[in-house]
Structures are given as C-alpha cells and as structure tokens.
Scaffold this active site. Structure first.
Site, PDB file in Angstrom:
ATOM      1  N   GLY A 191      12.970 -31.398   2.764  1.00  0.00           N
ATOM      2  CA  GLY A 191      13.480 -30.044   2.994  1.00  0.00           C
ATOM      3  C   GLY A 191      14.689 -29.475   2.862  1.00  0.00           C
ATOM      4  N   THR A 192      15.323 -29.989   2.033  1.00  0.00           N
ATOM      5  CA  THR A 192      16.872 -29.627   1.890  1.00  0.00           C
ATOM      6  C   THR A 192      16.799 -28.310   1.028  1.00  0.00           C
ATOM      7  OG1 THR A 192      17.362 -30.757  -0.482  1.00  0.00           O
ATOM      8  CG2 THR A 192      17.644 -32.096   1.690  1.00  0.00           C
ATOM      9  N   ILE A 195       0.008 -29.316  -7.058  1.00  0.00           N
ATOM     10  CA  ILE A 195      -0.218 -28.317  -7.968  1.00  0.00           C
ATOM     11  C   ILE A 195      -1.211 -27.365  -7.788  1.00  0.00           C
ATOM     12  CG2 ILE A 195      -1.145 -27.873 -10.703  1.00  0.00           C
ATOM     13  CD1 ILE A 195       0.185 -30.601 -11.311  1.00  0.00           C
ATOM     14  N   HIS A 241      12.380 -26.564  -9.810  1.00  0.00           N
ATOM     15  CA  HIS A 241      12.307 -27.754 -10.381  1.00  0.00           C
ATOM     16  C   HIS A 241      13.498 -28.453 -10.752  1.00  0.00           C
ATOM     17  CE1 HIS A 241       9.785 -30.940 -12.814  1.00  0.00           C
ATOM     18  NE2 HIS A 241      10.860 -30.703 -13.490  1.00  0.00           N
TER      19      HIS A 241
HETATM   20  C1  GAR Z   1      13.613 -31.066  -4.900  1.00  0.00           C
HETATM   21  O1  GAR Z   1      14.585 -31.750  -5.648  1.00  0.00           O
HETATM   22  C2  GAR Z   1      12.802 -30.353  -5.843  1.00  0.00           C
HETATM   23  O2  GAR Z   1      13.254 -29.780  -7.126  1.00  0.00           O
HETATM   24  C3  GAR Z   1      11.763 -31.257  -6.292  1.00  0.00           C
HETATM   25  O3  GAR Z   1      11.561 -32.333  -5.154  1.00  0.00           O
HETATM   26  C4  GAR Z   1      12.548 -32.135  -4.266  1.00  0.00           C
HETATM   27  C5  GAR Z   1      12.436 -31.790  -2.902  1.00  0.00           C
HETATM   28  O4  GAR Z   1      13.478 -32.031  -2.098  1.00  0.00           O
HETATM   29  N1  GAR Z   1      10.543 -30.822  -6.934  1.00  0.00           N
HETATM   30  C6  GAR Z   1       9.925 -30.968  -7.739  1.00  0.00           C
HETATM   31  O5  GAR Z   1       9.980 -32.007  -8.381  1.00  0.00           O
HETATM   32  C7  GAR Z   1       8.676 -30.138  -8.152  1.00  0.00           C
HETATM   33  N2  GAR Z   1       8.090 -30.247  -9.401  1.00  0.00           N
HETATM   34  P1  GAR Z   1      13.622 -31.193  -0.790  1.00  0.00           P
HETATM   35  O6  GAR Z   1      12.128 -31.593   0.130  1.00  0.00           O
HETATM   36  O7  GAR Z   1      14.824 -32.046  -0.047  1.00  0.00           O
HETATM   37  O8  GAR Z   1      13.641 -29.652  -1.125  1.00  0.00           O
END
Ligand code: GAR
Length: 202
Positions: A14-15, A95, A112
């Site tokens: 969740g950053t 998805i 993304h």
């Molecule tokens: C992020 O890098 C996001 O862009 C990616 O997962 C990570 C989640 O990090 N999403 C995808 O790859 C979607 N296709 P987070 O939980 O720290 O925000």
C-alpha cells in the site's frame, strides 16, 4: 465543496495508497475523498495504513465466493453501500471482469509500473515487471496511470512518467526508484484530475 467519493483497491504493502493519503493531506487531492479501502488479502499492510488514516476498510477475498463473478459482485456491493463514484487500483492484483468494469466505466484508474505498452498485460505485475525490464535491457522505464477496461492494462493512458534504469540495478532497487520518481507522483495527480472531472459532471 462536494467531493467525489473514492475507493482504493489494494492487495499488498500500500505505498501507493499512502501516497494518495498524503496527497489528500497536503492538498494535491482536493476534488475527491478516499471513503473506503478494499483489500482482497486479509493481511495486506495497506489495511493498516488506511486504519491509521481513519479510513474505513473492507476485506473481500476470492475464497469467500464460489465464482470469480460472485467475488467481483461482492466487491461491487461493498462499493455501492458507500456510494462510491470512482475507483483507484493501487497494487490490486486481480484482473476485473467485464461486468465490474462496465459498472464503473471510465471511473476506474490503475497504476502500472512500466511505460505501457512495454511490460504489461496478463502476468506482468509487481516485481516481475521490473525483472522483465532488466532482462530486456531497457535503459528507460517508468510508470503509467490508465483507465481500466476489460483488457488487462489496455485502457486509455492518462499519465506517464519516465525513470532511468541504472547500471547494477536489481528488480527491487528499480521498483523503488519507479515508485519514488513516478508512481507516487502521477497516481495522486491522475486521481485528482479524474475526481475533478466527475465533480463537474454531477
Ligand atoms: C506497485 O508498483 C504497482 O504499480 C504494482 O504493484 C505495486 C504495488 O505496491 N501494480 C501492478 O503491477 C499492477 N499491474 P504498493 O502496494 O506498495 O502500492
């Protein structure tokens, strides 16, 4: 001023959710308000971030339901109960099917971690995206915020930001740089833009 009611869907750390919460506090997001965070994983750290910010949370997991459709309908009913008008996918690793996407047509955005159309589509998520970028040997990568339609990573591009790949990068190091220099910046900006457009329509 009335604000667009936003739900953020998460699966992990969740950053990006944190970047949205911070942007709301600092006044980068003013046209919308995060009313709900929905996770498909009970143990997602993103849920703690939401709770710390005083945002309502819900957990809807695939295993609570017989079918994928029922799972998605389960999420839809939670969103409906809160009057949600706009959805941000922030590291949501599922998805979404046609019915879901059509219910919120042009109202769902996703971040993304690559410059679409590179390193995207089914199977490209999280760290894998950066592993593939390094394997290929690209010198520039980045992040994309796009509208969500029924094609994975196939909706209209709203914002992109490029990030340099440096000598000796590991997937983890590159992931962090892409988050810091691109995702955490463009996701709040794109969220504000769509929230303000929705506000104007209502
Ligand atoms: C992020 O890098 C996001 O862009 C990616 O997962 C990570 C989640 O990090 N999403 C995808 O790859 C979607 N296709 P987070 O939980 O720290 O925000």
């Amino acid at each position: 001023m009335r604000k667009t009611k936003i739900a953020v869907l998460v699966s992990g750390g969740g950053t990006n959710l944190q970047a949205l919460i911070d942007a709301q506090k600092s006044g980068i997001i003013t046209s919308g308000e995060i009313k709900l965070v929905v996770s498909n994983k009970e143990d997602a750290y993103a849920l703690n971030r939401a709770q710390n910010a005083g945002i309502k949370t819900a957990v809807v997991t695939r295993k609570q339901f017989e079918t994928r459709q029922a799972f998605e309908d389960g999420i839809l009913s939670v969103l409906k109960a809160e009057g949600i008008q706009m959805i941000v996918l922030a590291g949501f690793m599922c998805i979404l099917g046609e019915k879901f996407v059509k219910t919120y047509a042009n109202r769902i955005i996703n971040v993304h971690p690559s410059l679409i159309p590179s390193f995207c589509g089914e199977g490209f998520y999280g760290l894998t995206v950066h592993e593939k970028a390094l394997e290929y040997g690209v010198k520039v990568t980045g992040a994309t915020v796009h509208l969500v339609n029924e094609i994975p990573d196939g909706g209209k591009i709203l914002m992109q930001k490029a990030v340099e790949v440096l000598e000796g990068d590991t997937p983890e190091v590159l992931q962090k740089r892409v988050m810091e220099q691109a995702e955490w910046i463009i996701l709040p900006l794109a969220t504000e833009k769509l929230a303000s457009e929705i506000n104007k329509e209502n």
